[in-house]
Design a protein around this motif. Structure first.
Motif, PDB file in Angstrom:
ATOM      1  N   ARG A  10       0.821  -1.204   0.000  1.00 39.14           N
ATOM      2  CA  ARG A  10       0.000   0.000   0.000  1.00 39.14           C
ATOM      3  C   ARG A  10       0.861   1.262   0.000  1.00 39.14           C
ATOM      4  O   ARG A  10       0.697   2.144  -0.818  1.00 39.14           O
ATOM      5  N   THR A  11       1.808   1.333   0.961  1.00 39.80           N
ATOM      6  CA  THR A  11       2.639   2.530   1.040  1.00 39.80           C
ATOM      7  C   THR A  11       3.534   2.667  -0.187  1.00 39.80           C
ATOM      8  O   THR A  11       3.816   3.757  -0.657  1.00 39.80           O
ATOM      9  N   LYS A  12       3.972   1.500  -0.666  1.00 39.26           N
ATOM     10  CA  LYS A  12       4.833   1.543  -1.836  1.00 39.26           C
ATOM     11  C   LYS A  12       4.028   2.078  -3.024  1.00 39.26           C
ATOM     12  O   LYS A  12       4.501   2.904  -3.789  1.00 39.26           O
ATOM     13  N   ASP A  13       2.789   1.598  -3.113  1.00 34.27           N
ATOM     14  CA  ASP A  13       1.934   2.064  -4.193  1.00 34.27           C
ATOM     15  C   ASP A  13       1.636   3.551  -4.046  1.00 34.27           C
ATOM     16  O   ASP A  13       1.642   4.299  -5.011  1.00 34.27           O
ATOM     17  N   ALA A  14       1.382   3.947  -2.810  1.00 36.35           N
ATOM     18  CA  ALA A  14       1.063   5.353  -2.572  1.00 36.35           C
ATOM     19  C   ALA A  14       2.260   6.221  -2.947  1.00 36.35           C
ATOM     20  O   ALA A  14       2.107   7.245  -3.608  1.00 36.35           O
ATOM     21  N   GLY A  15       3.437   5.768  -2.522  1.00 37.85           N
ATOM     22  CA  GLY A  15       4.642   6.533  -2.830  1.00 37.85           C
ATOM     23  C   GLY A  15       4.870   6.602  -4.324  1.00 37.85           C
ATOM     24  O   GLY A  15       5.236   7.649  -4.860  1.00 37.85           O
ATOM     25  N   GLU A  16       4.613   5.484  -4.964  1.00 36.28           N
ATOM     26  CA  GLU A  16       4.809   5.428  -6.411  1.00 36.28           C
ATOM     27  C   GLU A  16       3.805   6.335  -7.115  1.00 36.28           C
ATOM     28  O   GLU A  16       4.141   7.049  -8.060  1.00 36.28           O
ATOM     29  N   ARG A  17       2.588   6.318  -6.598  1.00 37.21           N
ATOM     30  CA  ARG A  17       1.543   7.162  -7.188  1.00 37.21           C
ATOM     31  C   ARG A  17       1.888   8.634  -7.020  1.00 37.21           C
ATOM     32  O   ARG A  17       1.738   9.432  -7.927  1.00 37.21           O
ATOM     33  N   ASN A  18       2.391   8.970  -5.808  1.00 41.45           N
ATOM     34  CA  ASN A  18       2.773  10.362  -5.553  1.00 41.45           C
ATOM     35  C   ASN A  18       3.899  10.812  -6.463  1.00 41.45           C
ATOM     36  O   ASN A  18       3.901  11.928  -6.969  1.00 41.45           O
TER      37      ASN A  18
END
Lengths: 204, 187
Positions: A10-18
DNA sequence: ATGTTACTTTACAAAGC
DNA sequence: GCTTTAAAAAGTAACAT
């Protein structure tokens, strides 16, 4: 276990999305400003560095992204003023300026003061002024800056005044209003800088 | 010409203190002539003294901030007036509240023009910030006295962050010698 | 075109959001 | 981080005359 695993994703995805969002914003603003792809790449590199150094905490992604683009334009020698950059950003000028100073300081970006001459080609082109006027404006900038007139003055106003003066000297007159509009400064600023520049080089 | 230190002038002194008693700012605002109190906007009550000219921010806790005075003596004189005004309102005020100077703002003149561009590049790797598009002054952060100086093209400067008047003198000396050794004093 | 007012920057404390 | 206070420096800007 599974929960921790999902959280990481989740955080990795969020960071990637950001990151994707920031890079797409840089791309969008760069296009709007009409700067070459090389500038976007430099801005992206600065943004990733800021991300790695954890400089985004407590700041908006948009603000940092815009500041990186502003810094990149300067590093590449084709500066955009804070006002021009804020015109294509949803972040206000004051915030962009503050964030830029913070990022530049933290990443030790060796930023030199903007040379007013770097605005001459673009402003002169927007005004359909000849090569001769541009050369004259550059000459005025160098001559007057050497006499100490540049200290503390904004690069855009300084360049605008030199272009206005050069247009008069080369018989391609543009009004103060016309020059003020492309440089996004007031006529009063052009008038003030013009007066001292002319006085310094002597009227001809 | 003149020693730049001789041109130093204190422009503002910020100090904090406390009366050692909690206050009902609402009633103080009612009884104190000229008091400005708008808790929605700011938790402190503003009270201005005329001579010496200053502004005191009075808080519910009894702590007070005094700013605007031109010397540490003026800070004491202004606060003496504030203390007496509160006593006139039948408020208990400690005998001799400790007054701590938090910041002294000074101005000075190096006596010659400065090429800020050259200084920014010459001292570029130090604690310098020069963004003429945002502000005409060059921001120079010193470590030894721990102050911040704003240098202008005219050679005039502002020094802030000091706690003692001597901090400004020391800062001016350091700035002058630093610029001199780099040959950046006028050029 | 000029004049006035106001905002940019720096530092600092206070209490509360 | 913001809010408020004060003061200087010099540049720029907004609005009035």
């Amino acid at each position: 276990r599974l929960r921790k695993w999902q959280e990481r994703i989740r955080t990795k995805d969020a960071g990637e999305r950001n990151l994707q969002f920031a890079l797409s914003e840089i791309d969008r603003m760069a296009s709007a400003l009409g700067v070459p792809r090389s500038v976007r790449e430099v801005a992206s590199v600065i943004y990733r560095r800021a991300l790695n150094e954890d400089l985004i905490r407590g700041r908006s992604i948009e603000g940092v992204a815009t500041s990186c683009l502003y810094a990149a334009c300067r590093q590449e020698g084709i500066p955009r003023s804070l006002e021009e950059v804020s015109d294509v950003s949803r972040v206000d000028q004051k915030e962009i300026g503050r964030t830029y100073r913070y990022v530049a300081q933290e990443l030790s970006l060796k930023m030199e003061p903007v040379d007013p001459k770097q605005y001459v080609p673009r402003f002169a082109s927007d005004l359909n002024l000849s090569e001769e006027v541009q050369s004259k404006a550059n000459e005025i900038i160098d001559e007057t800056a050497e006499k100490g007139l540049l200290s503390g003055k904004s690069p855009t106003g300084y360049a605008a005044a030199a272009i206005y003066a050069a247009s008069l000297l080369c018989n391609e007159k543009k009004t103060q209003r016309e020059v003020a509009d492309v440089a996004q400064v007031t006529e009063v600023t052009i008038r003030n800088r013009y007066q001292e520049q002319i006085e310094a080089i002597g009227v001809r | 010409m003149v020693d730049p230190k001789e041109t130093i002038n204190i422009e503002n002194v910020v100090a904090s203190t406390g009366i050692g008693q909690e206050l009902d700012l609402q009633s103080v605002a009612m009884d104190l002539e000229g008091a400005d109190y708008d808790p929605e906007q700011f938790p402190g009550l503003v009270y201005r003294t005329q001579e010496p000219k200053s502004a005191a921010l009075i808080f519910r806790s009894g702590k007070i901030v005094c700013t605007g005075a031109k010397s540490t003596d003026d800070v004491h004189e202004s606060l003496r007036i504030v203390f007496d005004k509160l006593r006139d309102l039948n408020i208990q005020v400690d005998e001799d509240p400790e007054i701590v100077v938090q910041n002294i703002v000074t101005s000075a003149d190096l006596g010659r023009n400065l090429n800020l561009n050259a200084i920014a590049i010459g001292l570029g790797l130090e604690n310098i910030e020069y963004e003429p598009e945002q502000f005409p002054g060059l921001v120079y952060r010193l470590d030894d006295p721990d102050v911040v100086a704003l240098l202008f093209g005219s050679g005039k400067l502002v020094i802030t962050g000091g706690k003692q008047p001597e901090d400004a003198e020391e800062a001016v000396d350091r700035i002058v010698s630093r610029l001199e050794e780099l040959g950046l004093l006028d050029g």
